[in-house]
Design a protein around this motif. Structure first.
Motif, PDB file in Angstrom:
ATOM      1  N   ALA A   2       9.299  64.842   0.976  1.00 40.50           N
ATOM      2  CA  ALA A   2      10.697  64.606   0.607  1.00 40.50           C
ATOM      3  C   ALA A   2      11.433  63.906   1.752  1.00 40.50           C
ATOM      4  O   ALA A   2      12.255  63.016   1.512  1.00 40.50           O
ATOM      5  N   HIS A   3      11.134  64.291   2.976  1.00 44.16           N
ATOM      6  CA  HIS A   3      11.781  63.678   4.143  1.00 44.16           C
ATOM      7  C   HIS A   3      11.510  62.167   4.200  1.00 44.16           C
ATOM      8  O   HIS A   3      12.371  61.394   4.603  1.00 44.16           O
ATOM      9  N   PRO A  24      14.748  51.498   7.138  1.00 45.22           N
ATOM     10  CA  PRO A  24      14.577  51.083   8.536  1.00 45.22           C
ATOM     11  C   PRO A  24      14.023  52.178   9.439  1.00 45.22           C
ATOM     12  O   PRO A  24      13.260  51.891  10.357  1.00 45.22           O
ATOM     13  N   GLU A  25      14.350  53.433   9.164  1.00 49.13           N
ATOM     14  CA  GLU A  25      13.865  54.524  10.017  1.00 49.13           C
ATOM     15  C   GLU A  25      12.378  54.807   9.839  1.00 49.13           C
ATOM     16  O   GLU A  25      11.796  55.596  10.579  1.00 49.13           O
ATOM     17  N   LEU A  26      11.716  54.127   8.883  1.00 54.14           N
ATOM     18  CA  LEU A  26      10.270  54.287   8.671  1.00 54.14           C
ATOM     19  C   LEU A  26       9.469  53.147   9.293  1.00 54.14           C
ATOM     20  O   LEU A  26       8.277  53.022   9.051  1.00 54.14           O
ATOM     21  N   PHE A  32       7.862  46.429  10.511  1.00 54.38           N
ATOM     22  CA  PHE A  32       6.897  46.800   9.479  1.00 54.38           C
ATOM     23  C   PHE A  32       6.938  48.318   9.300  1.00 54.38           C
ATOM     24  O   PHE A  32       7.343  49.048  10.206  1.00 54.38           O
ATOM     25  N   PHE A  33       6.482  48.802   8.139  1.00 55.31           N
ATOM     26  CA  PHE A  33       6.314  50.244   7.987  1.00 55.31           C
ATOM     27  C   PHE A  33       5.408  50.731   9.113  1.00 55.31           C
ATOM     28  O   PHE A  33       4.417  50.088   9.455  1.00 55.31           O
ATOM     29  N   HIS A  34       5.738  51.861   9.687  1.00 53.38           N
ATOM     30  CA  HIS A  34       4.919  52.451  10.748  1.00 53.38           C
ATOM     31  C   HIS A  34       3.588  52.925  10.158  1.00 53.38           C
ATOM     32  O   HIS A  34       3.530  53.412   9.028  1.00 53.38           O
ATOM     33  N   ALA A  35       2.517  52.785  10.942  1.00 56.55           N
ATOM     34  CA  ALA A  35       1.188  53.215  10.498  1.00 56.55           C
ATOM     35  C   ALA A  35       1.170  54.700  10.143  1.00 56.55           C
ATOM     36  O   ALA A  35       0.405  55.119   9.261  1.00 56.55           O
TER      37      ALA A  35
END
Length: 127
Positions: A2-3, A24-26, A32-35
């Motif tokens: 959920a987070h 953006p926080e991911l 890019f999306f963080h691994a």
């Protein structure tokens, strides 16, 4: 889950697809999306796919997984699919694939394999 804003897109016996919308926080330093997010939804999609084949009153744990990051993870959302390759009484093997989706275009961003264990007569405790 959920987070991270993860949603269930599809559930079938032995197959689960999850979606994680861009925020953006991911992301990492290049936008890019963080691994870590890619790995999280891949691991969860595979775990849920295996769980669809497990007996009642059981739970699932990942024993190991390997994820190859094959393209930058970008798009309006990431879509992760876990598909059971080999079900077993104790160990189950899943194929993991993550796609970056923008509009009508999909790009394969990660692929991997996962081994899961069926925890018989040990239902989830919830959290």
């Amino acid at each position: 889950m959920a987070h991270l804003g993860v949603e269930v897109a599809e559930v079938r016996a032995g197959l689960v697809t999850l979606k994680m919308k861009f925020r953006p926080e991911l992301t990492q330093q290049h936008g890019f999306f963080h691994a870590g997010g890619s790995a999280t939804i891949a691991d969860s999609a595979g775990g849920y796919a295996a769980y669809t084949l497990f007996p009642e009153n059981s739970s699932v744990l990942t024993v190991e997984f390997k994820l190859n990051l094959i393209n930058p993870a970008q798009g309006d959302w990431l879509e992760a699919t876990g598909r059971v390759v080999k079900p077993g009484r104790t160990l189950t093997i899943c194929q993991l694939d993550v796609w970056g989706v923008s509009g009508g275009s999909r790009r394969h961003v990660a692929t991997g394999l996962q081994t899961l264990i069926c925890m018989k007569d040990r239902p989830d405790t919830g959290s």
